[in-house]
Motif scaffolding. Sequence first.
Motif, mmCIF file in Angstrom:
data_model
loop_
_atom_site.group_PDB
_atom_site.id
_atom_site.type_symbol
_atom_site.label_atom_id
_atom_site.label_comp_id
_atom_site.label_asym_id
_atom_site.label_seq_id
_atom_site.Cartn_x
_atom_site.Cartn_y
_atom_site.Cartn_z
ATOM 1 N N ASP A 175 0.738 -1.268 -0.099
ATOM 2 C CA ASP A 175 0.108 0.081 -0.005
ATOM 3 C C ASP A 175 0.897 1.244 -0.072
ATOM 4 O O ASP A 175 0.502 2.164 -0.724
ATOM 5 C CB ASP A 175 -0.940 0.077 1.238
ATOM 6 C CG ASP A 175 -2.014 -0.878 1.078
ATOM 7 O OD1 ASP A 175 -1.998 -1.597 0.063
ATOM 8 O OD2 ASP A 175 -2.600 -1.116 2.302
ATOM 9 N N ALA A 176 2.048 1.192 0.870
ATOM 10 C CA ALA A 176 2.634 2.207 0.977
ATOM 11 C C ALA A 176 3.696 2.605 -0.391
ATOM 12 O O ALA A 176 3.530 3.929 -0.650
ATOM 13 C CB ALA A 176 3.742 2.294 2.245
ATOM 14 N N ALA A 177 4.080 1.633 -0.998
ATOM 15 C CA ALA A 177 4.912 1.686 -1.949
ATOM 16 C C ALA A 177 4.008 2.357 -3.137
ATOM 17 O O ALA A 177 4.459 3.022 -4.082
ATOM 18 C CB ALA A 177 5.417 0.424 -2.637
ATOM 19 N N PRO A 218 -5.096 6.715 -4.308
ATOM 20 C CA PRO A 218 -4.288 5.462 -4.249
ATOM 21 C C PRO A 218 -4.976 4.302 -3.874
ATOM 22 O O PRO A 218 -6.080 4.050 -3.371
ATOM 23 C CB PRO A 218 -3.693 5.937 -3.153
ATOM 24 C CG PRO A 218 -4.171 7.072 -2.300
ATOM 25 C CD PRO A 218 -5.064 7.628 -3.179
ATOM 26 N N HIS A 219 -4.254 3.341 -4.360
ATOM 27 C CA HIS A 219 -4.854 1.756 -4.126
ATOM 28 C C HIS A 219 -4.776 1.733 -2.589
ATOM 29 O O HIS A 219 -3.845 1.922 -1.857
ATOM 30 C CB HIS A 219 -4.218 0.750 -4.912
ATOM 31 C CG HIS A 219 -4.259 0.744 -6.332
ATOM 32 N ND1 HIS A 219 -3.099 0.618 -7.354
ATOM 33 C CD2 HIS A 219 -5.490 1.063 -7.202
ATOM 34 C CE1 HIS A 219 -3.777 0.487 -8.712
ATOM 35 N NE2 HIS A 219 -5.141 1.040 -8.311
ATOM 36 N N GLN A 220 -5.682 0.870 -1.967
ATOM 37 C CA GLN A 220 -5.605 0.321 -0.715
ATOM 38 C C GLN A 220 -6.140 -1.178 -0.921
ATOM 39 O O GLN A 220 -6.885 -1.409 -1.710
ATOM 40 C CB GLN A 220 -6.397 1.087 0.267
ATOM 41 C CG GLN A 220 -5.990 2.602 0.403
ATOM 42 C CD GLN A 220 -4.720 2.652 0.847
ATOM 43 O OE1 GLN A 220 -4.346 1.843 1.990
ATOM 44 N NE2 GLN A 220 -3.878 3.404 0.441
ATOM 45 N N HIS A 228 -9.995 1.523 -4.549
ATOM 46 C CA HIS A 228 -9.344 2.800 -4.757
ATOM 47 C C HIS A 228 -10.311 3.656 -3.431
ATOM 48 O O HIS A 228 -11.183 3.605 -3.270
ATOM 49 C CB HIS A 228 -9.978 3.368 -5.846
ATOM 50 C CG HIS A 228 -9.316 2.749 -7.368
ATOM 51 N ND1 HIS A 228 -7.634 2.948 -7.593
ATOM 52 C CD2 HIS A 228 -9.757 1.736 -8.069
ATOM 53 C CE1 HIS A 228 -7.532 2.085 -8.740
ATOM 54 N NE2 HIS A 228 -8.678 1.588 -8.945
ATOM 55 N N THR A 229 -9.368 4.394 -3.016
ATOM 56 C CA THR A 229 -9.914 5.420 -2.159
ATOM 57 C C THR A 229 -10.330 6.785 -2.850
ATOM 58 O O THR A 229 -9.811 6.803 -4.077
ATOM 59 C CB THR A 229 -8.942 5.855 -0.934
ATOM 60 O OG1 THR A 229 -7.860 6.137 -1.812
ATOM 61 C CG2 THR A 229 -8.440 4.560 -0.146
ATOM 62 N N ALA A 230 -10.911 7.573 -2.328
ATOM 63 C CA ALA A 230 -11.032 8.657 -3.031
ATOM 64 C C ALA A 230 -9.834 9.495 -3.138
ATOM 65 O O ALA A 230 -9.094 9.478 -2.037
ATOM 66 C CB ALA A 230 -12.384 9.414 -2.063
#
Lengths: 502, 254
Positions: free
Chosen positions: A76-78, B22-24, B37-39
Amino acid sequence: MPPHPSPTATPPGPHADPSGDAERGSHGAKKRFLHDAREYVRDTDHRAFLRRALAGYCATRDGQKARYRDWEHARDAASLAKWNAVNRLDEMLVRFADAFEAGGGKVHWARDAAEAREIILGIVRAAGAKAIIKSKCMTTEEIHLNAALEAEGYGVVESDLGEFIQQLRGEPPFHFVFPCMHVRRGEISKLFEEHLGSAPTESPEELTMIARRYMRRLYVEADVGITGANFLVAETGQISITENEGNARLTAALPRVHVALAGIEKCVERLDDLAVLLPMLATAGTGQPLTCYNTLYGGPRAPGECDGPREMHIVLLDNGRAAILADPEQRDSLQCIRCGACLNVCPIFKNVGGFTYGTTYQGPIGSVITPHLRGLGDWNHLSQASSLCGACTDACPVRIDIHHHLLHNRRNAVRAAPNRLERMGHRMFAAVAARPRLFATGGTLFRRSLWFLKKLRLPLLRDWIASRDLPQAPARSFRDQWRHRAPPAVARSRPATTGSDR
Amino acid sequence: MNAREAILARVREALTVPGPGPHQRAGEMAGHGATTHTAPPPRGSLPVLALEAARPWLPDGGATPEDRLALLADNLGKLKAVFHRVPTIHAAQDLLFSIARERDWKRVAWHAHPLVEPILAGIPCATHRVDSAAALAADLATDSTTPKDALEACDAGITGCDALVAQTGSILVSSATCGGRALSVLPPVHVVVATPEQIVATLADAFDALRERHGSSFPSMLSFITGPSRTGDIERILVLGAHGPKELFVILVG
């Protein structure tokens, strides 16, 4: 002393030109893909060889992943680090360029491959280069730099062992991280015997030392060193190069001019982002904690330093990347850090091999970005070459939604050029499926005639069953079986193994 | 419009269409690999820095100096580097000299460093200092290739380091303080001398150490060296000493 000639390459094999953009129409690329895939699939020895190599990768990678306190959170962080840079790419590029030039280097911008080649040729001409040494850089493969340099009479030697072997073989890389993983040691021994006059050997160590000895003079004598860049750090104006052999270190240390070529998507915002991305690139790419050399260059030799190039240039290449950026759905494919993990786990890659793709970037990520870099029409067939199993998406350290993008590409291709026959088929099915009686009759007809259809070898069906066995038609339809099922056994305990109760 | 403006205009145009955030990970239940995806946060601001998000999950760097030392030694061993800890400069000298005699070194290259200089005094072979006044004054562009040749002929390169990273077993060197660019890769053996205080836990801590030392004007090259040079290009079989050193020694003094 005469300039170093490029090691004389063998005449180009059938796979010598990975792009073939010019001579290959939309049909040519697909046809060749199908042809090459069919050929490679039949080579079971080689497929086993490839699988063994990749099984080793998976084992070491998993061992390394276990050292992360949580690999999934780290992903997630990368992903966040790259997402941030890609979604603010204009700002990142300007900050990077300004900071890099403050360090004494020169930034060049190239809209496309031709412009990038011209810029690099210009630098090489101005340097009055006699010999050029190059470390591994897929972006230079993308723009066919070596051919352009050689056409002007410049000798250029690939210093990465795998790339060097491929250069001698006159082939593009088979895999964008492991360029010669398809070559057996005996073939390498013969190749070195032929080109470098070495004694035959079966030892990978001795073969490596032959290349090492050959290359050492070249590092010292080369005027220009060409490298790629894995990351461009906007905050500090440094480029980051990841490697294992030390050849990139030497390429950026000894020649008096250093040129680096990088796609515009390589930006990250902060130096600290690399504290996340460098270990993850190594773990996902080769199963290492960190590759052997991770080096940041902020410019040419600085005052008070005892060596290093007098000039440093960086060429920032667009070549279709802005087009990917313009598609918000697939924008995340620009987050790719080219670790190659998606190739290593891909059942298609393992069974068709790297050359079959006919692209600079092979495997799942190549299938996603190539249609954008080279035009959807020509390369859409790559998106069909997927089982949609999602192993690539699982493997990606920056969480690119690779297999969904392959689906998006399929959808886009159908929108661009609808397949009438397919659409008619779907309509017919819809019409039948909406009428229970017709559906039942159709089902009965189909079950009874399946053996006959197999023999008919209808044009569409023929391709499908050429490599697959059609199942035996069941005697009764599901609906029939359901209607006559045994009453639910509530109290009776079932045997542990199921499957016998139909 | 020049190429720079053209590319930046294309990029800006492309980014006018907002994309997903960003992907979570979709959540524990969704299984590995599933992403959502988050907003998207507003342009120019991140909910959290990538490093801060990653810090608790990256490989451990050791909580105490003892942990870090043990981790470093363990990692160096796994990388096939040779790690020694000696109590004094004198002991470091003994060790280095015995390595030099054992391998019959004719000439070693070095770079001025407060730790290297005293250890090297009296070494039973010739020495070649890469950052001599003459070398610093030389314009390598117009000069002959002599300095490179001299270095190429050396049996080993001896440097200090800017930091040792426990998390990965890496040695941080820079072009200004630890050998220029070629010293740590051109000779077939690289010997690093360091002190226990130079051990940091993680890569991020090494970046902090750099900022502390150099402010914002870094040396032109910073390199994390993680084990001796290696390649797996032939049948994915590990071979050490591809182009850089075949052997890497780390001597910790104190």
